[in-house]
Design an enzyme around this catalytic site. Structure first.
Site: not given
Ligand code: AMP
Length: 275
Positions: A26-27, A33, A182
């Site tokens: 989601m950026g 990421h 967040r």
């Molecule tokens: P999001 O942008 O929050 O939807 O996350 C996109 C992807 O990045 C998802 O598969 C999350 O689980 C992964 N992700 C988010 N935060 C972390 C982190 N701290 N370590 C590893 N993967 C992450």
């Protein structure tokens, strides 16, 4: 890196690509990421990333409108981590008014599903749409969102979705706080205490290693109090089977401690393996 906004443009690139490793996001990209993107780039011919702040997975009153949108910086970070195709569709392109949605039952109803009704319908529906658009060979997800991993794995198994899944370790700040888009909502004071979640999980894991089954509830209760007294409004703290997400009281392989709590207006989640 090519930036693509429409399904037509993506399809024309895809026909010339083999071996796609895909990272849906989601950026507001951070090291968590980027670790996924680097892995996708190292294990596949090309790494594709999507950025889509998915309205379907936000409940009423959640942070959809204020969710950080940092597109230009994200493009640069993704490129430097090895992304070769960036899919950044708008809401109309993803056809959110479609009549078909994906409901993964049972494991999607508890924990996050209970506190954020409809969240996993939104996640599963968009992830399946993205899989069908990108048609990756391998898709990468972070254990940071532990229940999301379980839900997507179940959807892929149940619907015979032709993609391999890779789940990657959580990347943390120096004090243990799990990186999250967040975290940028946190004030300096909130940030200073935010790592309590991780420290509580780590201490609880140590205590559970040497405790009896009868002591499990007591240890969970004490840890919950520690989190609440530390300034959080706790949604849940539980020890669960990693496949079923059912609570457990005794060690077993692939079990997790999972937690969700609010600090101020920011809701954080984390989890830790007890293997
Ligand atoms: P999001 O942008 O929050 O939807 O996350 C996109 C992807 O990045 C998802 O598969 C999350 O689980 C992964 N992700 C988010 N935060 C972390 C982190 N701290 N370590 C590893 N993967 C992450």
């Amino acid at each position: 890196m090519i930036v693509v906004r429409t399904i037509e443009d993506l399809t024309s690139i895809r026909s010339t690509s083999a071996g796609i490793g895909f990272v849906p996001t989601m950026g507001a990209l951070h090291e968590g990421h980027l670790s996924l993107i680097r892995k996708a780039a190292s294990q596949n011919e090309s790494a594709w990333v999507s950025i889509f702040v998915n309205p379907l997975q936000f409940g009423a009153g959640e942070d959809f409108s204020k969710y950080p949108r940092t597109e230009e910086a994200d493009f640069e970070l993704a490129r430097s981590a090895g992304c070769s195709v960036m899919f950044a569709p708008d809401v109309a392109t993803m056809r959110l008014d479609s009549s078909t949605t994906v409901h993964v039952s049972k494991i999607a109803y508890s924990w996050e599903g209970q506190h954020r009704p409809g969240h996993f319908v939104g996640v599963a529906t968009i992830v399946l749409k993205l899989f069908n658009i990108v048609r990756p060979n391998v898709a990468y997800f972070g254990w940071k969102d532990f229940q999301q991993c379980a839900v997507i794995r179940r959807m892929v198994d149940d619907l015979f979705v032709p993609v391999s899944l890779e789940f990657c370790e959580t990347v943390r700040e120096h004090d243990g706080l799990a990186m999250s888009s967040r975290n940028r909502y946190l004030s300096a004071e909130e940030r200073a205490i935010a790592s309590l979640l991780w420290r509580t999980l780590a201490d609880l894991r140590t205590a559970l290693k040497t405790s009896s089954e009868e002591e499990t509830q007591e240890l969970l209760a004490r840890s919950s109090t520690r989190i609440s007294q530390g300034g959080f409004a706790l949604d849940y703290l539980a020890w669960v089977d990693g496949n079923t997400l059912e609570p457990i009281t005794q060690w077993r392989p692939f079990a997790r401690l999972i937690v969700a709590a609010k600090i101020g207006t920011t809701r954080l989640i984390d989890n830790l393996s007890t293997d």
